[in-house]
Write a protein that holds these residues in place. Structure first.
Motif, PDB file in Angstrom:
ATOM      1  N   CYS A  22       0.857  -1.185   0.000  1.00  0.00           N
ATOM      2  CA  CYS A  22       0.000   0.000   0.000  1.00  0.00           C
ATOM      3  C   CYS A  22       0.890   1.231   0.000  1.00  0.00           C
ATOM      4  O   CYS A  22       1.682   1.421   0.929  1.00  0.00           O
ATOM      5  CB  CYS A  22      -0.905   0.000   1.223  1.00  0.00           C
ATOM      6  SG  CYS A  22      -1.841   1.533   1.460  1.00  0.00           S
ATOM      7  N   ALA A  23       0.739   2.051  -1.022  1.00  0.00           N
ATOM      8  CA  ALA A  23       1.516   3.280  -1.141  1.00  0.00           C
ATOM      9  C   ALA A  23       0.601   4.480  -1.002  1.00  0.00           C
ATOM     10  O   ALA A  23      -0.416   4.575  -1.702  1.00  0.00           O
ATOM     11  CB  ALA A  23       2.239   3.319  -2.480  1.00  0.00           C
ATOM     12  N   ILE A  28       0.735  14.918   1.806  1.00  0.00           N
ATOM     13  CA  ILE A  28       1.198  14.228   3.007  1.00  0.00           C
ATOM     14  C   ILE A  28       2.474  14.874   3.504  1.00  0.00           C
ATOM     15  O   ILE A  28       3.437  14.990   2.748  1.00  0.00           O
ATOM     16  CB  ILE A  28       1.458  12.731   2.723  1.00  0.00           C
ATOM     17  CG1 ILE A  28       0.184  12.031   2.258  1.00  0.00           C
ATOM     18  CG2 ILE A  28       2.006  12.048   3.980  1.00  0.00           C
ATOM     19  CD1 ILE A  28       0.429  10.633   1.740  1.00  0.00           C
ATOM     20  N   PHE A  29       2.469  15.261   4.766  1.00  0.00           N
ATOM     21  CA  PHE A  29       3.704  15.719   5.389  1.00  0.00           C
ATOM     22  C   PHE A  29       4.285  14.615   6.251  1.00  0.00           C
ATOM     23  O   PHE A  29       5.484  14.337   6.224  1.00  0.00           O
ATOM     24  CB  PHE A  29       3.447  16.984   6.220  1.00  0.00           C
ATOM     25  CG  PHE A  29       4.654  17.452   6.966  1.00  0.00           C
ATOM     26  CD1 PHE A  29       4.714  17.411   8.349  1.00  0.00           C
ATOM     27  CD2 PHE A  29       5.760  17.939   6.289  1.00  0.00           C
ATOM     28  CE1 PHE A  29       5.835  17.832   9.041  1.00  0.00           C
ATOM     29  CE2 PHE A  29       6.892  18.371   6.965  1.00  0.00           C
ATOM     30  CZ  PHE A  29       6.918  18.315   8.350  1.00  0.00           C
ATOM     31  N   ILE A  30       3.391  13.969   6.996  1.00  0.00           N
ATOM     32  CA  ILE A  30       3.823  12.888   7.867  1.00  0.00           C
ATOM     33  C   ILE A  30       2.646  11.941   8.055  1.00  0.00           C
ATOM     34  O   ILE A  30       1.478  12.361   8.004  1.00  0.00           O
ATOM     35  CB  ILE A  30       4.316  13.418   9.229  1.00  0.00           C
ATOM     36  CG1 ILE A  30       5.031  12.328  10.024  1.00  0.00           C
ATOM     37  CG2 ILE A  30       3.164  13.994  10.031  1.00  0.00           C
ATOM     38  CD1 ILE A  30       5.744  12.846  11.269  1.00  0.00           C
ATOM     39  N   ILE A  31       2.952  10.678   8.250  1.00  0.00           N
ATOM     40  CA  ILE A  31       1.918   9.685   8.545  1.00  0.00           C
ATOM     41  C   ILE A  31       2.184   9.101   9.924  1.00  0.00           C
ATOM     42  O   ILE A  31       3.302   8.648  10.195  1.00  0.00           O
ATOM     43  CB  ILE A  31       1.899   8.559   7.496  1.00  0.00           C
ATOM     44  CG1 ILE A  31       1.647   9.118   6.087  1.00  0.00           C
ATOM     45  CG2 ILE A  31       0.818   7.538   7.845  1.00  0.00           C
ATOM     46  CD1 ILE A  31       1.697   8.071   4.993  1.00  0.00           C
ATOM     47  N   ASN A  32       1.195   9.105  10.766  1.00  0.00           N
ATOM     48  CA  ASN A  32       1.358   8.492  12.078  1.00  0.00           C
ATOM     49  C   ASN A  32       1.302   6.976  11.945  1.00  0.00           C
ATOM     50  O   ASN A  32       2.286   6.332  11.676  1.00  0.00           O
ATOM     51  CB  ASN A  32       0.295   9.001  13.043  1.00  0.00           C
ATOM     52  CG  ASN A  32       0.564  10.436  13.474  1.00  0.00           C
ATOM     53  OD1 ASN A  32       1.616  11.011  13.181  1.00  0.00           O
ATOM     54  ND2 ASN A  32      -0.383  11.027  14.163  1.00  0.00           N
ATOM     55  N   ILE A  69       3.983  -7.263   9.251  1.00  0.00           N
ATOM     56  CA  ILE A  69       3.800  -5.923   8.696  1.00  0.00           C
ATOM     57  C   ILE A  69       5.132  -5.193   8.727  1.00  0.00           C
ATOM     58  O   ILE A  69       5.882  -5.274   9.708  1.00  0.00           O
ATOM     59  CB  ILE A  69       2.711  -5.143   9.475  1.00  0.00           C
ATOM     60  CG1 ILE A  69       2.402  -3.809   8.787  1.00  0.00           C
ATOM     61  CG2 ILE A  69       3.113  -4.939  10.932  1.00  0.00           C
ATOM     62  CD1 ILE A  69       1.200  -3.086   9.372  1.00  0.00           C
ATOM     63  N   THR A  70       5.434  -4.517   7.633  1.00  0.00           N
ATOM     64  CA  THR A  70       6.623  -3.668   7.575  1.00  0.00           C
ATOM     65  C   THR A  70       6.234  -2.345   6.940  1.00  0.00           C
ATOM     66  O   THR A  70       5.229  -2.248   6.227  1.00  0.00           O
ATOM     67  CB  THR A  70       7.759  -4.316   6.768  1.00  0.00           C
ATOM     68  OG1 THR A  70       7.273  -4.646   5.461  1.00  0.00           O
ATOM     69  CG2 THR A  70       8.277  -5.572   7.437  1.00  0.00           C
ATOM     70  N   ARG A  71       7.069  -1.371   7.185  1.00  0.00           N
ATOM     71  CA  ARG A  71       6.730  -0.022   6.747  1.00  0.00           C
ATOM     72  C   ARG A  71       7.986   0.690   6.286  1.00  0.00           C
ATOM     73  O   ARG A  71       9.040   0.569   6.914  1.00  0.00           O
ATOM     74  CB  ARG A  71       6.068   0.721   7.915  1.00  0.00           C
ATOM     75  CG  ARG A  71       5.668   2.121   7.642  1.00  0.00           C
ATOM     76  CD  ARG A  71       4.918   2.682   8.828  1.00  0.00           C
ATOM     77  NE  ARG A  71       4.809   4.113   8.694  1.00  0.00           N
ATOM     78  CZ  ARG A  71       4.127   4.902   9.517  1.00  0.00           C
ATOM     79  NH1 ARG A  71       3.486   4.373  10.547  1.00  0.00           N
ATOM     80  NH2 ARG A  71       4.095   6.197   9.324  1.00  0.00           N
ATOM     81  N   LYS A  75       9.040   6.080   1.809  1.00  0.00           N
ATOM     82  CA  LYS A  75       8.184   5.874   0.634  1.00  0.00           C
ATOM     83  C   LYS A  75       6.700   5.933   0.974  1.00  0.00           C
ATOM     84  O   LYS A  75       5.857   5.700   0.101  1.00  0.00           O
ATOM     85  CB  LYS A  75       8.489   4.514  -0.005  1.00  0.00           C
ATOM     86  CG  LYS A  75       9.903   4.399  -0.566  1.00  0.00           C
ATOM     87  CD  LYS A  75      10.116   3.038  -1.209  1.00  0.00           C
ATOM     88  CE  LYS A  75      11.507   2.924  -1.795  1.00  0.00           C
ATOM     89  NZ  LYS A  75      11.748   1.584  -2.408  1.00  0.00           N
ATOM     90  N   ASN A  76       6.374   6.211   2.217  1.00  0.00           N
ATOM     91  CA  ASN A  76       4.968   6.228   2.656  1.00  0.00           C
ATOM     92  C   ASN A  76       4.261   4.936   2.255  1.00  0.00           C
ATOM     93  O   ASN A  76       3.129   4.960   1.743  1.00  0.00           O
ATOM     94  CB  ASN A  76       4.230   7.443   2.092  1.00  0.00           C
ATOM     95  CG  ASN A  76       4.681   8.735   2.726  1.00  0.00           C
ATOM     96  OD1 ASN A  76       5.146   8.770   3.866  1.00  0.00           O
ATOM     97  ND2 ASN A  76       4.574   9.824   1.983  1.00  0.00           N
ATOM     98  N   THR A  77       4.922   3.839   2.467  1.00  0.00           N
ATOM     99  CA  THR A  77       4.417   2.544   2.022  1.00  0.00           C
ATOM    100  C   THR A  77       4.395   1.559   3.188  1.00  0.00           C
ATOM    101  O   THR A  77       5.290   1.572   4.033  1.00  0.00           O
ATOM    102  CB  THR A  77       5.293   1.997   0.891  1.00  0.00           C
ATOM    103  OG1 THR A  77       5.267   2.915  -0.202  1.00  0.00           O
ATOM    104  CG2 THR A  77       4.792   0.645   0.414  1.00  0.00           C
ATOM    105  N   VAL A  78       3.373   0.718   3.178  1.00  0.00           N
ATOM    106  CA  VAL A  78       3.265  -0.345   4.173  1.00  0.00           C
ATOM    107  C   VAL A  78       3.017  -1.659   3.453  1.00  0.00           C
ATOM    108  O   VAL A  78       2.361  -1.694   2.408  1.00  0.00           O
ATOM    109  CB  VAL A  78       2.151  -0.036   5.192  1.00  0.00           C
ATOM    110  CG1 VAL A  78       0.768  -0.020   4.544  1.00  0.00           C
ATOM    111  CG2 VAL A  78       2.199  -1.006   6.363  1.00  0.00           C
TER     112      VAL A  78
END
Length: 119
Positions: A22-23, A28-32, A69-71, A75-78
């Motif tokens: 999932c990208a 987006i500045f930051i994702i919690n 799960i990895t993140r 790349k703002n990807t999970v």
């Protein structure tokens, strides 16, 4: 606007593996937190796995030891690596991202990807 693009679902036999990606893109500045939820027919959506920005991870009990799960924050990807899949894992899997704004933290969702595990 924010878009979450999922990929990697499909049909697999019991005992097999799949990897979901999932990208997130857009404003987006930051994702919690980022994570995966699933919804089987006739059931409520449930948490599968989440990972916060600092690396804290949470799994629902039924997938512990089988899913990882990895993140990739850059790349703002999970990702969700699913091994030893069971027919009860069959569901639509949704990606989630929690993004802070000046007015609060908001949930964003992907369109969902179907995972079907045959017995």
């Amino acid at each position: 606007q924010v878009e979450l693009l999922e990929s990697g679902g499909g049909l697999v036999q019991a005992g097999g593996s799949l990897r979901l990606s999932c990208a997130a893109s857009g404003r987006i500045f930051i994702i919690n937190g980022m994570g995966w939820y699933r919804q089987a027919p006739g059931k409520q959506r449930e948490l599968v796995a989440t990972a916060n920005r600092g690396g804290r991870i949470n799994y629902t009990d039924s997938v512990k030891g089988r899913f990882t799960i990895t993140r990739d924050n850059a790349k703002n990807t999970v990702y969700l690596q699913m091994n030893s899949l069971k027919p009860e894992d069959t569901a639509v899997y949704y990606c989630n991202a929690q993004i802070p704004r000046s007015t609060g933290v908001y949930d964003y969702w992907g369109q969902g990807t179907q995972v079907t595990v045959s017995s």
